[in-house]
Design an enzyme around this catalytic site. Sequence first.
Site, PDB file in Angstrom:
ATOM      1  N   GLU A 210      -1.673  -1.189  20.117  1.00  0.00           N
ATOM      2  CA  GLU A 210      -2.596  -2.237  19.648  1.00  0.00           C
ATOM      3  C   GLU A 210      -2.246  -2.653  18.218  1.00  0.00           C
ATOM      4  OE1 GLU A 210      -6.717  -1.302  20.530  1.00  0.00           O
ATOM      5  OE2 GLU A 210      -6.276  -1.208  22.679  1.00  0.00           O
TER       6      GLU A 210
ATOM      7  N   GLU B  82      -3.997   0.825  29.071  1.00  0.00           N
ATOM      8  CA  GLU B  82      -5.404   1.176  28.799  1.00  0.00           C
ATOM      9  C   GLU B  82      -6.261   0.256  29.643  1.00  0.00           C
ATOM     10  OE1 GLU B  82      -6.832   1.791  24.775  1.00  0.00           O
ATOM     11  OE2 GLU B  82      -4.877   2.575  24.154  1.00  0.00           O
TER      12      GLU B  82
HETATM   13  O1  AHR Z   1      -9.287   4.328  24.433  1.00  0.00           O
HETATM   14  C1  AHR Z   1      -9.970   4.198  23.240  1.00  0.00           C
HETATM   15  C2  AHR Z   1      -9.285   3.234  22.278  1.00  0.00           C
HETATM   16  O2  AHR Z   1      -9.301   1.953  22.813  1.00  0.00           O
HETATM   17  C3  AHR Z   1      -7.827   3.489  21.997  1.00  0.00           C
HETATM   18  O3  AHR Z   1      -7.622   4.446  21.018  1.00  0.00           O
HETATM   19  C4  AHR Z   1      -7.353   2.160  21.534  1.00  0.00           C
HETATM   20  O4  AHR Z   1      -5.989   1.944  21.787  1.00  0.00           O
HETATM   21  C5  AHR Z   1      -8.254   1.186  22.252  1.00  0.00           C
HETATM   22  O5  AHR Z   1      -8.783   0.248  21.405  1.00  0.00           O
END
Ligand code: AHR
Length: 519
Positions: free
Chosen positions: A196, A323
């Site tokens: 990110e 994610e």
């Molecule tokens: O999964 C929780 C968080 O969500 C992670 O650390 C991040 O990459 C995302 O914003």
Amino acid sequence: MRLLTSAAAIAAAILLPVSANAADAPVQVTLDASKPGAVIDRHIFGQFAEHLGSGIYGGIWVGKDSTIPNTRGIRNDVVAALKELKVPDVRWPGGCFADEYNWRRGVGPERKAAVNSNWGGVVEPNTFGTDEFMDFAQQVGTEAYVSVNLGSGTAQEAAEWLEYMTSSTDDAMGAERAKNGHAAPYKVAILGLGNESWDCGGGMSPDFYVSEMKRFSRFLHNYNPAQPMKRVAVGPNGADTSYTDAVMKAWKGHTWAWDIEGLSLHSYSTGGWPPHLPGTGFDEKDYAVLLKESIGMDDLVKTHSAIMDKYDPEKKVALVVDEWGAWLAPTPGSNPGFLVQQNSQRDAVLAALNINIFARHADRVRMANIAQMINVLQAMILTDKDKMLLTPTYHVFHMYVPFQDATSLPVAFDAGTYTAGGVTLPRVDAIAAKDKAGKVWIAVTNIDAKQPATFSIALGGVKATKASGQTLSAPKIDSVNTFDAPNTVAPKAISAKIANGKLSVTVAPASVTVLGLEP
Ligand code: AHR
């Protein structure tokens, strides 16, 4: 009913405007085994374990002296449960945590504590570091997906970390690893080049990130010839296409000096930001709201795939949804920085719908990692000291194991519609695939929270006399497993009749079912 035959048309079937099925009329599904599609890469069933709340400490690591049964500090019950899922890879150490991680503090006899500034400001003891993660991966029988610190760290630090993990003992870093008890080089199957970077990873513009990513791709070497390593660049945040375009444009012009094999996509189902939908005690409208948002994953995949196709028509670079999952309001009384939430039958349906989307786009989506594996967000497993439970999401991942590396088979159907609280979404979903042994598997999801669904599946020449498998339903859409009642939501055996080349099965409201065809 529309009968669609091409893989792309089949992929679109669930989202095309369709006439509503009467809730009690069978859903007519047509399977076409003569037109196999892409292989559903087992890596779409990947997991994610971040140093966040009790995702690692308590969830995986209890320490060698713990009374909780462990092997070299790693919980035996958790390892045994994960082995059942045939977890293809685990992404570690984050997340946002990764872009502030100093790997050196987590190796050797003297660990150096840090502050976990992203997640609750708690002490990070670094007792679970590289060697412990690799031990965990080996015990589970999974591949390591290591995300390096591109945000606050240097390319040299990250390069030395990779050297520590993968070089022979002739190299100083390899020798240090051996001194720490691990002479053989580790296998790093996947390397994340930041996380990110548009946000917690450093707030970088797409072009700035591309420059950094190229350096990291160039200078981070995998020295273990026994394990080819794929590199995943940071990609889009949800629907924003700026990173997709910048990274893929750069990739198209890449030279021998750098390369990537994957582009990451992060997208959570939240029902609004900040996450406020409760994990339990929600109504049917909230059920529909979250699932409707979640099936928006299909549009996201299409949007980013179209850009990737422009620069990479041969689909060399995978879209890696590393994610995804439900991000709900924190469980009342928990530390909000620990992202603790319960996991209900709604999450099970959500998991199945997302896996189906990835499977339909198997030619481009070749990896995905649900967030997160244990005790955090949409977890597989919850632990409380010596207790452990399997969530409804775990059961879906378990039921879908036959789809790992299976070849997708097109299915055509009219999904109909289901409306709750003014929110309309498809009533059902289905995918099919043939495993390496030639067995055909069908997964059907009934999204409708009130009505059962009957599926009538024309097998299109596949010879079978019966079908059997498992179905996951629950007393209520917000039913959960607790440490006192760990089996409220658990799969049950189901079999289906086959007559005249048609399989017929009736499934419960809000349920997920996987059936294997038998001769
Ligand atoms: O999964 C929780 C968080 O969500 C992670 O650390 C991040 O990459 C995302 O914003």
